[in-house]
Design a protein around this motif. Structure first.
Motif, PDB file in Angstrom:
ATOM      1  N   ARG A 191      59.826  43.435  32.013  1.00  0.00           N
ATOM      2  CA  ARG A 191      58.729  42.421  31.317  1.00  0.00           C
ATOM      3  C   ARG A 191      58.938  42.547  29.776  1.00  0.00           C
ATOM      4  O   ARG A 191      59.183  41.573  29.237  1.00  0.00           O
ATOM      5  N   ALA A 192      59.035  43.542  29.581  1.00  0.00           N
ATOM      6  CA  ALA A 192      59.191  43.743  27.957  1.00  0.00           C
ATOM      7  C   ALA A 192      60.261  43.434  27.355  1.00  0.00           C
ATOM      8  O   ALA A 192      60.393  42.921  26.239  1.00  0.00           O
ATOM      9  N   PHE A 193      61.489  43.575  28.123  1.00  0.00           N
ATOM     10  CA  PHE A 193      62.698  43.193  27.677  1.00  0.00           C
ATOM     11  C   PHE A 193      62.595  41.478  27.558  1.00  0.00           C
ATOM     12  O   PHE A 193      63.076  40.940  26.417  1.00  0.00           O
ATOM     13  N   GLY A 194      62.116  40.882  28.489  1.00  0.00           N
ATOM     14  CA  GLY A 194      62.084  39.408  28.587  1.00  0.00           C
ATOM     15  C   GLY A 194      61.385  38.927  27.333  1.00  0.00           C
ATOM     16  O   GLY A 194      61.754  37.911  26.561  1.00  0.00           O
ATOM     17  N   GLU A 195      60.094  39.517  27.141  1.00  0.00           N
ATOM     18  CA  GLU A 195      59.158  39.098  26.050  1.00  0.00           C
ATOM     19  C   GLU A 195      59.659  39.437  24.678  1.00  0.00           C
ATOM     20  O   GLU A 195      59.607  38.662  23.809  1.00  0.00           O
ATOM     21  N   ALA A 196      60.581  40.513  24.651  1.00  0.00           N
ATOM     22  CA  ALA A 196      61.145  40.876  23.273  1.00  0.00           C
ATOM     23  C   ALA A 196      62.256  39.992  23.038  1.00  0.00           C
ATOM     24  O   ALA A 196      62.230  39.415  21.840  1.00  0.00           O
ATOM     25  N   GLU A 197      63.065  39.512  24.106  1.00  0.00           N
ATOM     26  CA  GLU A 197      64.263  38.835  23.994  1.00  0.00           C
ATOM     27  C   GLU A 197      63.582  37.343  23.308  1.00  0.00           C
ATOM     28  O   GLU A 197      64.323  36.796  22.679  1.00  0.00           O
ATOM     29  N   THR A 198      62.760  36.849  24.091  1.00  0.00           N
ATOM     30  CA  THR A 198      62.073  35.563  23.805  1.00  0.00           C
ATOM     31  C   THR A 198      61.473  35.592  22.200  1.00  0.00           C
ATOM     32  O   THR A 198      61.504  34.751  21.590  1.00  0.00           O
ATOM     33  N   ALA A 199      60.831  36.703  21.835  1.00  0.00           N
ATOM     34  CA  ALA A 199      60.395  36.991  20.665  1.00  0.00           C
ATOM     35  C   ALA A 199      61.617  37.285  19.468  1.00  0.00           C
ATOM     36  O   ALA A 199      61.328  37.358  18.097  1.00  0.00           O
TER      37      ALA A 199
END
Length: 108
Positions: A54-62
């Motif tokens: 989840r963190a990777f996806g959130e960070a990638e989006t941001a």
């Protein structure tokens, strides 16, 4: 710490990661911090992997490359070959390489 083969320390049940509608607030820690707590504090490897994903996806989006790198490393787990399937291992390696390529070479 010994595992049960399901990504959990023996005798510990990993809680499910909350749905998108119930993502923890900033005050309760970011997804990468929650993953680190599950991994290092609780020893619940399956839950930690889900938080790091989840963190990777959130960070990638941001476009937050430092958090992408933390999440990619955290998702690797504690042991060599922890990612048991070829698909999981390839996805983890791809995330690590993507995060590494995005990091500033002069950063520490």
């Amino acid at each position: 710490m010994r595992g049960d083969g399901q990504g959990r320390a023996s005798g510990v049940t990993a809680p499910p990661v909350p749905s998108v509608g119930s993502v923890p607030s900033v005050g309760s820690g970011s997804s990468v911090e929650r993953g680190e707590q599950e991994l290092w504090g609780q020893g619940t490897l399956g839950a930690a992997r889900r938080w790091f994903e989840r963190a990777f996806g959130e960070a990638e989006t941001a476009d937050d490359v430092e958090t992408m790198a933390r999440a990619a490393l955290g998702q690797s787990g504690l042991w060599v070959h922890e990612q048991r399937s070829a698909v999981a291992a390839a996805a983890t390696a791809a995330r690590q390489l993507r995060a590494l390529a995005a990091l500033d070479p002069a950063s520490t």
